[in-house]
Motif scaffolding. Sequence first.
Motif, mmCIF file in Angstrom:
data_model
loop_
_atom_site.group_PDB
_atom_site.id
_atom_site.type_symbol
_atom_site.label_atom_id
_atom_site.label_comp_id
_atom_site.label_asym_id
_atom_site.label_seq_id
_atom_site.Cartn_x
_atom_site.Cartn_y
_atom_site.Cartn_z
ATOM 1 N N LEU A 1 0.829 -1.201 0.000
ATOM 2 C CA LEU A 1 0.000 0.000 0.000
ATOM 3 C C LEU A 1 0.871 1.261 0.000
ATOM 4 N N LYS A 2 1.923 1.257 0.799
ATOM 5 C CA LYS A 2 2.831 2.401 0.819
ATOM 6 C C LYS A 2 3.482 2.605 -0.547
ATOM 7 N N ARG A 3 3.864 1.504 -1.180
ATOM 8 C CA ARG A 3 4.472 1.617 -2.513
ATOM 9 C C ARG A 3 3.466 2.206 -3.497
ATOM 10 N N PHE A 4 2.206 1.757 -3.431
ATOM 11 C CA PHE A 4 1.177 2.297 -4.314
ATOM 12 C C PHE A 4 0.998 3.792 -4.068
ATOM 13 N N GLN A 5 0.989 4.183 -2.805
ATOM 14 C CA GLN A 5 0.825 5.595 -2.481
ATOM 15 C C GLN A 5 1.985 6.431 -3.010
ATOM 16 N N ILE A 6 3.198 5.907 -2.884
ATOM 17 C CA ILE A 6 4.369 6.625 -3.399
ATOM 18 C C ILE A 6 4.268 6.777 -4.911
ATOM 19 N N GLU B 1 1.644 9.274 -5.974
ATOM 20 C CA GLU B 1 1.772 10.592 -5.352
ATOM 21 C C GLU B 1 0.617 10.880 -4.396
ATOM 22 N N ILE B 2 0.321 9.869 -3.581
ATOM 23 C CA ILE B 2 -0.685 9.974 -2.525
ATOM 24 C C ILE B 2 0.066 10.046 -1.202
ATOM 25 N N GLU C 1 -9.030 7.986 2.696
ATOM 26 C CA GLU C 1 -9.883 8.599 1.678
ATOM 27 C C GLU C 1 -9.141 8.856 0.374
ATOM 28 N N ALA C 2 -7.911 9.346 0.456
ATOM 29 C CA ALA C 2 -7.155 9.650 -0.762
ATOM 30 C C ALA C 2 -6.858 8.379 -1.549
ATOM 31 N N THR C 3 -6.493 7.309 -0.841
ATOM 32 C CA THR C 3 -6.192 6.049 -1.515
ATOM 33 C C THR C 3 -7.469 5.421 -2.060
#
Length: 265
Positions: free
Chosen positions: A42-47, A50-51, A59-61
Motif C-alpha cells: 500500500l505504501k508503494r502504491f501511495q508513493i 503521489e498519494i 480517503e485519498a487512496t
Amino acid sequence: MIKLTVGSRGEEVKLLQRALNENLKLSMKADGVFGPGTLNALKRFQIENEIPVTGVYDEATYDSLNTYISDRFIRLSDIDLFADALSVEPAALKAVFIVESNSAGFLPNSKPTILFEGHIFYKLIAKTLGQNTAIALSRKYPNVCYMSWDRSKYYGGDKEYIRLNQAQSINESIANQSASWGLFQIMGFNYKAAGYNDIDTFVDEMYYSEHLQFQAGCNFIASNAGIINALRKKDWTTFARLYNGPAYAQNNYHNKLAAAYRQNL
C-alpha cells in the motif's frame, strides 16, 4: 468508505490486496488479512501515485483505487442481484462462486483463472481435424493432448497458461475451448450457452472483469434446466454432477458446495 489499516480483516482487505497485486505486478497472497506485506504494498502504491504515504487505506487512496476495484472485482453483495435474476437463493449462488474459483476470477498477474483440460483438447482435435491428428499430437504433446481426464496433468495456478499457450500454438480456437475460464470456470466450448457468439469474444471478456465473468456464469447456469433446478433445490450432488462432470466426486465438489452454502446462510 471503509478505512483499512494493519489488523483489518475481511472482504474489503482481500479486494485491496488483489488490486495492489494487479497495479503493482505483485504476487502477494490475497488472504483478507492486512499485515506487513499489505502495508508495504500500500505504501508503494501511495508513493507511485503521489498519494500521502500513510500506510492506511484512507480517503485519498480510496479515491484512487475504488473505481478500479468496483469495476474489476465482484463483491459478495453484488451477487444478490444476480441471484434474484436467476430466482435462486443468494447463499446458493455464493457457494458456486466460492467453490468454482475460490472467489477469484483473476490470478495475481491479472490473467483469468483457468484450468486447461487436455482430454477436451484431444476430443475437439479429433472431431475437427481427425482422430489420427489427435493421436499424433498426444504422442508429441502428452501434457496438453490426451484421451482421458488425468488430474496428474494439471500444473495449477498461473502455470496452467504454460499448457494453454502450448495448445494455442497448435490450434488457438480449440485450445481456448478446452480451458475453463473465470469465476464459474466455464468451459470455453460452452461460449454460446454463456451468451457469446464466438470463442474469441468470450475469452476477451473473461480478461476484462469479474462482472462479465459472473454474468457469463449465470447465463450458462440458466441455459441448462437440470443445473438451474438443482441449484434452486440446493441438490448439490446433482448440481456437481451436471456442472463438473462425472469426476465431480473425486474432487469432492458436492460436499464443498454444501459446506460453502452453509457458511453463507
